[in-house]
Scaffold this active site. Structure first.
Site, short mmCIF file in Angstrom:
data_model
loop_
_atom_site.label_atom_id
_atom_site.label_comp_id
_atom_site.label_asym_id
_atom_site.label_seq_id
_atom_site.Cartn_x
_atom_site.Cartn_y
_atom_site.Cartn_z
N GLY A 198 -7.99 52.29 71.78
CA GLY A 198 -6.86 52.89 71.08
C GLY A 198 -6.75 52.54 69.61
N ASN B 25 -7.97 54.20 67.07
CA ASN B 25 -7.63 55.41 66.31
C ASN B 25 -6.15 55.77 66.52
OD1 ASN B 25 -9.91 56.84 64.81
ND2 ASN B 25 -10.91 56.18 66.69
N ARG C 115 -12.59 68.48 88.18
CA ARG C 115 -12.06 68.56 86.82
C ARG C 115 -10.83 69.46 86.74
NH1 ARG C 115 -15.19 66.24 82.78
NH2 ARG C 115 -17.25 66.02 83.68
N ASN D 273 -10.58 66.52 67.91
CA ASN D 273 -11.33 65.37 68.40
C ASN D 273 -11.97 64.65 67.21
OD1 ASN D 273 -12.59 63.67 70.40
ND2 ASN D 273 -14.51 64.74 69.99
N ASP E 238 -18.66 68.36 71.52
CA ASP E 238 -18.96 67.84 70.17
C ASP E 238 -19.49 68.93 69.24
OD1 ASP E 238 -18.19 65.30 70.99
OD2 ASP E 238 -20.23 64.70 71.50
C1 GRF Z 1 -14.20 56.07 68.59
O1 GRF Z 1 -15.41 55.67 67.99
C2 GRF Z 1 -14.17 57.55 68.77
O2 GRF Z 1 -14.75 58.26 67.74
C3 GRF Z 1 -15.00 57.69 70.01
O3 GRF Z 1 -14.58 56.64 70.84
C4 GRF Z 1 -14.12 55.56 70.03
C5 GRF Z 1 -12.71 55.28 70.44
O4 GRF Z 1 -12.20 54.13 69.82
N1 GRF Z 1 -14.89 59.01 70.57
P1 GRF Z 1 -10.65 53.79 69.92
O5 GRF Z 1 -10.27 53.85 71.39
O6 GRF Z 1 -9.89 54.77 69.10
O7 GRF Z 1 -10.55 52.39 69.39
#
Ligand code: GRF
Length: 222
Positions: A16, A18, A69, A111, A149
């Protein structure tokens, strides 16, 4: 906070960081948005505690409890409906979403990926970048489409690959870039500057011919 404040739902699977960068940007007044809930598909995700500590409602929709899913995503949709959001932000969400899910949220689903897409889609991006011997690596934010992606790119943050870099060192440098890039892109969205029309990203009403580029000018970890 005004009625027009962007309502954001953040989907995570783990750490988490980000999410934290987004919450910090909101708290600092740099991002006029409100995180209305954080949903993890993994019960133990550390990001859930981080959200709770910031007073943000959290929920777990554990993909392992669903047969497929489609069933998982029905539960996810139900949870999302509990706190309606203008924008869904995938932040380390490690589940591939279906074309149906994407279609329902098209243009409202972002994303972040730890590479300069289209290079190194998928997992283990840092090891693959080192193995390929590239001189630059980084992070990309894109609208999510059915191509994993592969959705239209909005912006990228470039970092150098230095001689002797380890996977961990490079990952940390890219992560710092992610933490600067995602809040910036969300701020554009919150200001109504960013949209998806067909497969074209519009920034300030103009089609982006290429993703907006950021790069570090400080040598912050040399
Ligand atoms: C990040 O590098 C994001 O780009 C990738 O997974 C990682 C997640 O990190 N998809 P966090 O959970 O936000 O620390």
């Amino acid at each position: 906070m005004t009625a027009a404040t962007l309502r954001v739902a953040v989907l995570i699977s783990g750490r988490g960081s980000n999410l934290k960068a987004i919450l910090d940007a909101i708290a600092a007044g740099q991002l006029p948005a409100r995180v209305v809930q954080v949903i993890s598909n993994r019960p133990g995700a550390a990001g859930l505690q981080l959200a709770a500590a910031a007073g943000v409602p959290t929920a777990v929709v554990d993909h392992k409890r669903f047969a497929d899913r489609a069933a998982f995503e029905r539960a996810l949709e139900a949870q999302l409906a509990a706190e309606p959001a203008d924008l869904l932000v995938l932040a380390g969400f490690m589940r591939v979403v279906t074309a149906d899910f994407v279609a329902r949220h098209r243009g409202r689903l972002l994303n972040i990926h730890p590479s300069l897409l289209p290079a190194f889609a998928g997992l283990d991006t840092h090891a693959r970048a080192l193995a390929a011997g590239v001189s630059e690596h980084g992070a990309s934010v894109h609208f999510v489409t059915a191509a994993v992606d592969g959705g239209p790119l909005i912006a990228q943050f470039r970092v150098p690959v230095r001689p002797g870099d380890t996977e961990d060192g490079l990952a940390a440098r890219v992560l710092r870039a992610e933490h600067r890039l995602y809040p910036q892109v969300l701020a554009w969205y919150a200001a109504g500057r960013l949209a998806l029309r067909a497969d074209t990203v519009l920034l300030d009403g103009l089609a982006l011919a290429a993703p907006v580029q950021f790069a570090d000018t400080e040598d912050d970890d040399a």
